[in-house]
Design a protein around this motif. Structure first.
Motif, PDB file in Angstrom:
ATOM      1  N   TRP A  92       0.838  -1.204   0.000  1.00 50.37           N
ATOM      2  CA  TRP A  92       0.000   0.000   0.000  1.00 50.37           C
ATOM      3  C   TRP A  92       0.878   1.261   0.000  1.00 50.37           C
ATOM      4  O   TRP A  92       0.661   2.192  -0.759  1.00 50.37           O
ATOM      5  N   TYR A 137       1.201   3.434 -13.653  1.00 47.48           N
ATOM      6  CA  TYR A 137       0.234   3.842 -12.617  1.00 47.48           C
ATOM      7  C   TYR A 137      -0.847   2.768 -12.473  1.00 47.48           C
ATOM      8  O   TYR A 137      -1.198   2.377 -11.355  1.00 47.48           O
ATOM      9  N   TYR A 152      -8.007  -5.226   3.723  1.00 52.62           N
ATOM     10  CA  TYR A 152      -8.097  -3.784   3.482  1.00 52.62           C
ATOM     11  C   TYR A 152      -9.016  -3.120   4.520  1.00 52.62           C
ATOM     12  O   TYR A 152      -8.675  -2.081   5.095  1.00 52.62           O
ATOM     13  N   ARG A 157      -7.725   0.634   5.590  1.00 54.48           N
ATOM     14  CA  ARG A 157      -8.714   1.722   5.641  1.00 54.48           C
ATOM     15  C   ARG A 157      -8.816   2.349   7.033  1.00 54.48           C
ATOM     16  O   ARG A 157      -8.823   3.574   7.158  1.00 54.48           O
ATOM     17  N   VAL A 212     -10.556  -1.405  -8.746  1.00 54.90           N
ATOM     18  CA  VAL A 212      -9.894  -1.681  -7.461  1.00 54.90           C
ATOM     19  C   VAL A 212     -10.733  -1.072  -6.326  1.00 54.90           C
ATOM     20  O   VAL A 212     -10.963  -1.710  -5.291  1.00 54.90           O
ATOM     21  N   ALA A 213     -11.215   0.150  -6.539  1.00 55.01           N
ATOM     22  CA  ALA A 213     -12.031   0.814  -5.506  1.00 55.01           C
ATOM     23  C   ALA A 213     -13.281  -0.004  -5.208  1.00 55.01           C
ATOM     24  O   ALA A 213     -13.629  -0.226  -4.040  1.00 55.01           O
ATOM     25  N   LEU A 216     -12.313  -3.282  -3.218  1.00 55.29           N
ATOM     26  CA  LEU A 216     -11.881  -3.140  -1.824  1.00 55.29           C
ATOM     27  C   LEU A 216     -12.951  -2.502  -0.944  1.00 55.29           C
ATOM     28  O   LEU A 216     -13.006  -2.743   0.262  1.00 55.29           O
ATOM     29  N   LEU A 224     -13.689  10.180   2.050  1.00 56.22           N
ATOM     30  CA  LEU A 224     -14.124  11.563   1.827  1.00 56.22           C
ATOM     31  C   LEU A 224     -15.639  11.614   1.614  1.00 56.22           C
ATOM     32  O   LEU A 224     -16.344  12.418   2.230  1.00 56.22           O
TER      33      LEU A 224
HETATM   34  C1  HEM Z   1      -5.104   1.660  -4.917  1.00 54.11           C
HETATM   35  C2  HEM Z   1      -4.633   2.866  -4.658  1.00 54.11           C
HETATM   36  C3  HEM Z   1      -5.402   4.114  -4.980  1.00 54.11           C
HETATM   37  C4  HEM Z   1      -4.871   5.241  -5.522  1.00 54.11           C
HETATM   38  C5  HEM Z   1      -3.424   5.454  -5.938  1.00 54.11           C
HETATM   39  C6  HEM Z   1      -5.944   6.195  -5.656  1.00 54.11           C
HETATM   40  C7  HEM Z   1      -5.798   7.458  -6.149  1.00 54.11           C
HETATM   41  C8  HEM Z   1      -6.801   8.374  -6.288  1.00 54.11           C
HETATM   42  C9  HEM Z   1      -6.650   9.707  -6.801  1.00 54.11           C
HETATM   43  C10 HEM Z   1      -5.351  10.304  -7.301  1.00 54.11           C
HETATM   44  C11 HEM Z   1      -7.853  10.299  -6.786  1.00 54.11           C
HETATM   45  C12 HEM Z   1      -8.180  11.714  -7.293  1.00 54.11           C
HETATM   46  C13 HEM Z   1      -8.824  11.567  -8.664  1.00 54.11           C
HETATM   47  C14 HEM Z   1      -9.270  12.866  -9.264  1.00 54.11           C
HETATM   48  O1  HEM Z   1      -9.336  13.880  -8.567  1.00 54.11           O
HETATM   49  O2  HEM Z   1      -9.571  12.859 -10.471  1.00 54.11           O
HETATM   50  C15 HEM Z   1      -8.777   9.363  -6.228  1.00 54.11           C
HETATM   51  C16 HEM Z   1     -10.094   9.629  -6.041  1.00 54.11           C
HETATM   52  C17 HEM Z   1     -10.996   8.734  -5.541  1.00 54.11           C
HETATM   53  N1  HEM Z   1     -10.725   7.450  -5.120  1.00 54.11           N
HETATM   54 FE1  HEM Z   1      -8.923   6.512  -5.206  1.00 54.11          FE
HETATM   55  N2  HEM Z   1      -7.106   5.635  -5.208  1.00 54.11           N
HETATM   56  C18 HEM Z   1      -6.819   4.372  -4.767  1.00 54.11           C
HETATM   57  C19 HEM Z   1      -7.703   3.492  -4.182  1.00 54.11           C
HETATM   58  C20 HEM Z   1      -9.026   3.775  -3.935  1.00 54.11           C
HETATM   59  C21 HEM Z   1      -9.901   2.911  -3.194  1.00 54.11           C
HETATM   60  C22 HEM Z   1      -9.530   1.581  -2.541  1.00 54.11           C
HETATM   61  C23 HEM Z   1     -11.111   3.506  -3.173  1.00 54.11           C
HETATM   62  C24 HEM Z   1     -12.324   2.963  -2.502  1.00 54.11           C
HETATM   63  C25 HEM Z   1     -13.228   3.695  -1.924  1.00 54.11           C
HETATM   64  C26 HEM Z   1     -11.015   4.760  -3.917  1.00 54.11           C
HETATM   65  C27 HEM Z   1     -12.042   5.655  -4.163  1.00 54.11           C
HETATM   66  C28 HEM Z   1     -11.901   6.898  -4.695  1.00 54.11           C
HETATM   67  C29 HEM Z   1     -12.984   7.857  -4.856  1.00 54.11           C
HETATM   68  C30 HEM Z   1     -14.458   7.636  -4.543  1.00 54.11           C
HETATM   69  C31 HEM Z   1     -12.408   9.016  -5.376  1.00 54.11           C
HETATM   70  C32 HEM Z   1     -13.119  10.363  -5.667  1.00 54.11           C
HETATM   71  C33 HEM Z   1     -12.654  11.385  -4.623  1.00 54.11           C
HETATM   72  C34 HEM Z   1     -12.958  10.966  -3.200  1.00 54.11           C
HETATM   73  O3  HEM Z   1     -14.130  10.702  -2.893  1.00 54.11           O
HETATM   74  O4  HEM Z   1     -12.009  10.845  -2.390  1.00 54.11           O
HETATM   75  N3  HEM Z   1      -9.722   4.876  -4.353  1.00 54.11           N
HETATM   76  N4  HEM Z   1      -8.120   8.197  -5.936  1.00 54.11           N
END
Ligand code: HEM
Length: 327
Positions: A92, A137, A152, A157, A212-213, A216, A224
Motif C-alpha cells: 500500500w 500507474y 483492506y 482503511r 480496485v475501488a 476493496l 471523503l
Molecule cells: C489503490 C490505490 C489508490 C490510488 C493510488 C488512488 C488514487 C486516487 C486519486 C489520485 C484520486 C483523485 C482523482 C481525481 O481527482 O480525479 C482518487 C479519487 C478517488 N478514489 Fe482513489 N485511489 C486508490 C484506491 C481507492 C480505493 C480503494 C477507493 C475505494 C473507496 C477509492 C475511491 C476513490 C474515490 C471515490 C475518489 C473520488 C474522490 C474521493 O471521494 O475521495 N480509491 N483516488
C-alpha cells in the motif's frame, strides 16, 4: 497465481541478489520529493542521503525477472514476508510512493512539451514515456490494491481513517501536475492519432482505479464521500501534509534525477516481491458487481504488470544515472 514467474533455467540465469530496500524484507523507506500542489518544502532543509543504486543493473534485473529481456532468466534470492499484514502494508505504501514518482516524471514530460509552445505535440519519445508511466500507474493501482477486501477493511482503511476521517486521493500533492491528463480532459494533442497509445493507457488507468475501488470497498464510497456531511474538508496545505505523512513522503529541493533513482529502487523491491509472491498471494476476491467487468483492458493491465515495471525502470534509468548522492 504468479504474475512474474521467473524462469529457473540455470543456463541463461541472471542472479538477482536479495532484498536491499528498507531495513528488512518489506520494510519501508521515506521518499524525498520536490514541492508539488499544496505541499511546499520548508525553507530550512536538512540534506537527505539517498541510498545508492545502479539503475542500469536494476533495469536488467527487472527484464530478467519478467522474462522480457533478451534471453532473460532469473534466479531470485528474496526473503518471504514475515506476515501478510507486513506484505500488504508494504504494497500500500510503496505502491503509492511509486505512483507519486511516476506522476512527477509524467509532469516533467508535460512541462517539456509545454515549453515548446501551447499547441506542441509530444514527440515519439515523450509519447512512449507518457504511455509507459500511465500503464505503470495502472500497475501500481493493482499492486497497492492486491490485498483481500477483508484485510483492506481491517488494516489499511482504518489506518487512513485515523489519519483523517475524510482521507482522499484528491489530496495527493503530486497528482496536481497530472490531474487534467489523468482525468481524460482534452489537451491540445490528445486528439492526434499519434496519441492513441497514451489515450488508451489513460482510459485503462481510470478503469483500473474504479475496479480496485469497487473491489476493496463494495460500492466504492471513499472516506471523503462518507465524511462529507459530517466534516467537510477542502484540500489545503494541512491535508497535503497529512497525506504526505501517511505515505512517508518528505518535501525538499529534489531534482527529477533523484526522483527517478528512488523510483528505480522501489521498482526493484516491487519486482522481487512479485517474483516471490505473485500479484495475488491470497487470491483476488472480486465477487459481486465488478466481477464481470474484469476483462479486456483490465485483465491486460493485470497480465502486463511485470513487463510494465521493467519498461518504466528502463525509461527512468536514463534520468536516474545522473542522480546526486544527497538531496
Ligand atoms: C489503490 C490505490 C489508490 C490510488 C493510488 C488512488 C488514487 C486516487 C486519486 C489520485 C484520486 C483523485 C482523482 C481525481 O481527482 O480525479 C482518487 C479519487 C478517488 N478514489 Fe482513489 N485511489 C486508490 C484506491 C481507492 C480505493 C480503494 C477507493 C475505494 C473507496 C477509492 C475511491 C476513490 C474515490 C471515490 C475518489 C473520488 C474522490 C474521493 O471521494 O475521495 N480509491 N483516488
Amino acid at each position: 497465481m504468479s504474475i512474474l514467474t521467473p524462469h529457473r533455467t540455470p543456463a541463461a540465469a541472471i542472479r538477482v541478489d536479495g532484498w536491499d530496500f528498507g531495513d528488512f524484507p518489506y520494510g519501508l523507506e521515506p521518499l524525498a520529493m520536490p514541492p508539488a500542489g499544496r505541499a511546499q518544502a520548508g525553507t530550512e532543509h536538512r540534506p537527505v542521503t539517498l541510498p545508492s543504486c545502479d539503475p542500469d543493473r536494476i533495469a536488467r534485473e527487472l527484464r530478467a525477472l519478467t522474462g522480457s529481456g533478451p534471453g532473460a532468466a532469473a534466479l531470485v534470492d528474496a526473503a518471504p514476508a514475515s506476515s501478510y499484514d507486513q506484505l500488504f502494508w508494504f504494497r500500500w505504501i510503496v505502491g503509492h510512493q511509486v505512483t507519486f514518482a511516476l506522476w512527477r516524471l509524467m509532469g516533467r514530460v508535460l512541462e517539456e512539451v509545454g515549453e515548446r509552445g501551447p499547441d506542441a505535440v509530444p514527440g515519439p519519445g515523450a509519447m512512449a514515456r507518457l504511455e509507459c508511466y500511465a500503464h505503470g500507474y495502472s500497475a501500481m493501482l493493482l499492486y497497492s490494491g492486491s490485498c483481500p477486501t477483508a484485510l483492506y477493511q481491517r488494516l489499511i482503511r482504518p489506518a487512513m481513517f485515523l489519519q483523517h476521517r475524510g482521507f482522499s486521493g484528491t489530496w495527493a500533492p503530486d497528482f496536481h501536475q497530472v490531474r487534467s491528463l489523468l482525468r481524460g480532459r482534452p489537451l491540445p494533442w490528445t486528439d492526434d492519432p499519434r496519441a492513441a497509445g497514451v489515450v488508451a493507457a489513460l482510459g485503462a488507468q481510470r478503469a483500473v482505479h474504479d475496479s480496485v475501488a469497487a473491489r476493496l470497498v463494495p460500492g466504492g464510497r471513499s472516506l471523503l464521500q462518507q465524511s462529507i456531511n459530517e466534516a467537510p474538508v477542502k484540500p489545503s496545505e494541512r491535508t497535503a501534509v497529512l497525506y504526505d505523512n501517511f505515505f512517508m513522503t518528505l518535501r525538499g529541493p529534489v531534482p527529477d534525477e533523484a526522483v527517478a533513482a528512488q523510483l528505480v529502487r522501489r521498482l526493484r523491491a516491487v519486482g522481487l516481491d512479485l517474483a516471490v509472491n505473485g500479484l495475488y498471494p491470497l487470491g483476488r476476491d472480486d465477487d459481486g458487481e465488478e466481477a464481470e467487468v474484469w476483462n479486456g483492458s483490465l485483465a491486460r493491465s493485470e497480465r502486463r504488470v511485470g513487463v510494465v515495471l521493467a519498461e518504466a525502470a528502463g525509461f527512468a534509468a536514463d534520468l536516474a544515472r545522473r542522480a546526486p548522492a544527497a538531496v
